[in-house]
Scaffold this active site. Structure first.
Site, PDB file in Angstrom:
ATOM      1  N   GLU B  47       0.838  -1.211   0.000  1.00 56.31           N
ATOM      2  CA  GLU B  47       0.000   0.000   0.000  1.00 56.31           C
ATOM      3  C   GLU B  47       0.869   1.256   0.000  1.00 56.31           C
ATOM      4  O   GLU B  47       0.615   2.203  -0.748  1.00 56.31           O
ATOM      5  CB  GLU B  47      -0.906   0.033   1.238  1.00 56.31           C
ATOM      6  CG  GLU B  47      -1.858  -1.127   1.401  1.00 56.31           C
ATOM      7  CD  GLU B  47      -3.016  -1.134   0.413  1.00 56.31           C
ATOM      8  OE1 GLU B  47      -3.133  -0.208  -0.413  1.00 56.31           O
ATOM      9  OE2 GLU B  47      -3.806  -2.093   0.460  1.00 56.31           O
ATOM     10  N   ASN B  51       1.188   4.003  -3.028  1.00 51.41           N
ATOM     11  CA  ASN B  51       0.889   5.426  -2.817  1.00 51.41           C
ATOM     12  C   ASN B  51       1.981   6.315  -3.400  1.00 51.41           C
ATOM     13  O   ASN B  51       1.710   7.371  -3.977  1.00 51.41           O
ATOM     14  CB  ASN B  51       0.738   5.747  -1.325  1.00 51.41           C
ATOM     15  CG  ASN B  51      -0.653   5.457  -0.808  1.00 51.41           C
ATOM     16  OD1 ASN B  51      -1.567   5.154  -1.573  1.00 51.41           O
ATOM     17  ND2 ASN B  51      -0.839   5.555   0.494  1.00 51.41           N
ATOM     18  N   ARG B 106     -10.519   3.583  -7.671  1.00 49.51           N
ATOM     19  CA  ARG B 106      -9.753   3.733  -6.422  1.00 49.51           C
ATOM     20  C   ARG B 106     -10.638   3.412  -5.238  1.00 49.51           C
ATOM     21  O   ARG B 106     -11.760   3.877  -5.168  1.00 49.51           O
ATOM     22  CB  ARG B 106      -9.234   5.171  -6.286  1.00 49.51           C
ATOM     23  CG  ARG B 106      -8.444   5.629  -7.453  1.00 49.51           C
ATOM     24  CD  ARG B 106      -6.992   5.900  -7.116  1.00 49.51           C
ATOM     25  NE  ARG B 106      -6.255   6.069  -8.363  1.00 49.51           N
ATOM     26  CZ  ARG B 106      -5.466   5.136  -8.862  1.00 49.51           C
ATOM     27  NH1 ARG B 106      -5.264   4.025  -8.222  1.00 49.51           N
ATOM     28  NH2 ARG B 106      -4.864   5.343 -10.015  1.00 49.51           N
TER      29      ARG B 106
END
Lengths: 101, 148
Positions: B47, B51, B106
């Site tokens: 994650e 990002n 998303r």
């Protein structure tokens, strides 16, 4: 990640195989959409038996496909997630819109 | 006491999301994490790295640094650092389902996943300079298996 599908009695099972992360998502999204549009079934079942990793990008992919299926009046289901992926799916709340069977 | 550490730098290509996961998994293996702990750590790192690629660098080229420390009390500390756009409002960014990107599919769950799967997550950021995400987790059998 590889995807494959099988159409039985107008229900399309989509088999996902490999790691569903951001890298895979960009490749897999179009294939999933193509399979759905080529078959136009009454229902789609995402089979997660072969998925050995998923992060929240995978949730995004599922959500995107769900929105598309909903707009086409096609039901969406999910089956065979591993324990670890099931935890992530529960956390996301996706089971509120895509039922686990 | 730190019993092992690593620091790597890699470009912000999406193929390196798996690289980062596999490296952190290999780093943890010697202290015998449970399968669930390993999965949690890999997912959290995935994650954070994603990002950097998607938000910090917005698909452009940049460097991502991953630093990790293993402690003799069985704790793992991981830091993911980028030198990208920085986060305007960290509180808002870390809210569940919040995303600045409305294109694509998303979930806005990246930080929620990190916070759920790790014991602590700390984010610092400066606009135009970059972001550091620091996460830690105490592994159940870690202290027993940690050998300097």
């Amino acid at each position: 990640m590889k995807v494959d599908c099988k159409n039985e009695d107008n229900n399309l099972t989509i088999f996902l195989d490999g790691e569903l992360d951001h890298h895979a998502a960009s490749i897999v999204k179009d294939e999933l959409d193509r399979m759905i549009l080529d078959n136009m079934p009454v229902g789609v079942i995402f089979d997660f038996n072969g998925v050995n990793f998923m992060d929240s990008t995978g949730i995004g992919v599922l959500l995107g496909r769900y929105k598309m299926l909903k707009s086409l009046n096609i039901k969406a289901y999910l089956k065979n997630p591993s324990n670890t992926i099931d935890r992530l799916l529960k956390l996301s709340g996706i089971y509120n819109v895509i039922a686990k069977i | 006491m730190i019993i092992n550490k690593l620091k790597i730098t890699f470009p912000s290509k999406s193929i390196n999301e798996a690289l980062a996961r596999n490296i952190i998994a290999s780093f943890c293996i010697p202290i015998n994490p449970t399968l669930e702990e390993l999965s949690d750590i890999k997912t959290a790192v995935s994650e954070a790295v994603t990002n950097c690629i998607v938000h910090a660098y917005d698909g452009k080229d940049g460097n991502i640094e991953m630093e990790a420390n293993l402690y003799d009390n069985g704790a793992l500390g991981v830091e993911i650092r980028d030198f990208g756009v920085g986060i305007d409002d960290i509180d808002r960014a870390t809210q569940p389902f919040f995303t600045t990107k409305s294109d694509g599919d998303r979930s806005g769950m990246g930080f929620t996943v990190m916070q759920t799967f790790m014991d602590s997550v700390n984010v610092t950021s400066k606009k135009g300079e970059g972001t550091v995400v620091h996460m830690s987790k105490i592994l159940k059998n870690g202290a027993k298996n940690a050998k300097p």
